[in-house]
Enzyme design. Sequence first.
Site, short mmCIF file in Angstrom:
data_model
loop_
_atom_site.label_atom_id
_atom_site.label_comp_id
_atom_site.label_asym_id
_atom_site.label_seq_id
_atom_site.Cartn_x
_atom_site.Cartn_y
_atom_site.Cartn_z
N ILE A 15 0.87 -1.18 0.00
CA ILE A 15 0.00 0.00 0.00
C ILE A 15 0.90 1.22 0.00
O ILE A 15 1.76 1.37 0.88
CB ILE A 15 -0.92 0.02 1.24
CG1 ILE A 15 -1.84 -1.23 1.23
CG2 ILE A 15 -1.74 1.30 1.28
CD1 ILE A 15 -2.55 -1.48 2.55
N PHE A 16 0.73 2.11 -1.00
CA PHE A 16 1.59 3.29 -1.12
C PHE A 16 0.93 4.50 -0.48
O PHE A 16 -0.21 4.84 -0.79
CB PHE A 16 1.88 3.59 -2.59
CG PHE A 16 2.73 4.81 -2.81
CD1 PHE A 16 4.06 4.83 -2.41
CD2 PHE A 16 2.21 5.95 -3.41
CE1 PHE A 16 4.85 5.95 -2.60
CE2 PHE A 16 2.99 7.08 -3.62
CZ PHE A 16 4.32 7.08 -3.21
N GLY A 17 1.65 5.14 0.43
CA GLY A 17 1.18 6.36 1.08
C GLY A 17 2.03 7.54 0.67
O GLY A 17 3.26 7.45 0.59
N TYR A 18 1.39 8.68 0.40
CA TYR A 18 2.10 9.88 -0.02
C TYR A 18 1.63 11.12 0.74
O TYR A 18 2.10 12.23 0.51
CB TYR A 18 1.89 10.11 -1.53
CG TYR A 18 0.43 10.20 -1.92
CD1 TYR A 18 -0.22 11.43 -1.95
CD2 TYR A 18 -0.31 9.07 -2.23
CE1 TYR A 18 -1.57 11.52 -2.27
CE2 TYR A 18 -1.64 9.14 -2.55
CZ TYR A 18 -2.27 10.37 -2.57
OH TYR A 18 -3.61 10.46 -2.88
N SER A 20 -0.70 11.63 4.76
CA SER A 20 -0.59 11.32 6.19
C SER A 20 -0.15 9.89 6.46
O SER A 20 0.40 9.60 7.53
CB SER A 20 -1.91 11.59 6.90
OG SER A 20 -2.95 10.81 6.34
N GLU A 95 -9.97 6.59 4.08
CA GLU A 95 -9.68 7.24 2.80
C GLU A 95 -10.88 7.30 1.85
O GLU A 95 -11.04 8.28 1.14
CB GLU A 95 -8.53 6.51 2.09
CG GLU A 95 -7.28 6.36 2.91
CD GLU A 95 -6.58 7.67 3.23
OE1 GLU A 95 -6.81 8.66 2.52
OE2 GLU A 95 -5.80 7.70 4.19
#
Length: 196
Positions: A15-18, A20, A95
Amino acid sequence: MKPQDIIAGKSSLWIFGYGSLVWKPDFKYKRSEVGYIEGYKRRFWHGDNFHRGNDESPGRVVTLIEDDDATTWGVAFEVSGSQLEESLKYLNVRETVRGGYITKMVDFFPHGEDRSPVQALVYIATADNPLFLGPASPEEIGAQIAVCRGKTGHNLEYLLRLAEFMRSSCPHVEDHHLFAIETAALTVVSYLLAAQ
């Protein structure tokens, strides 16, 4: 893409977070890697009326905008086993339900020499979302962020933590959009403090 479709036949998922997620994933994961995705730029173009703002005064949070020449740096988290379903349930509320984001699969490139990309799930808020605010100048965005607050905290905290992540984890990357907004927001805050 529904969570059950994402995990069908998979024993693990990246899972890619960019935004928070880079400092506050709030779900269990096996490991994390700093890296980037291609074809998208990070922009503070999405409104937030829950976590970092409210209906009267929505905050601004990041989304991804398609751009063939761009890369966006962040953190990918590998979830496996029971973490898989738990993390997707949690992120669906955080989200999708509250944030208005949709999901896509993208290639994530871990930082480092000769690293192979992996497929990663990413959450993106699109322009057809009612919370989408669109482009504005760094000064306008910074002023909005400086004064907004939601159930998770101040919008300014979100901005400053993201800027700090980029400086500490990706010091070789110059994110002009992010740093221009940080400068503008801090200018507003120092003005407000001086006026008291």
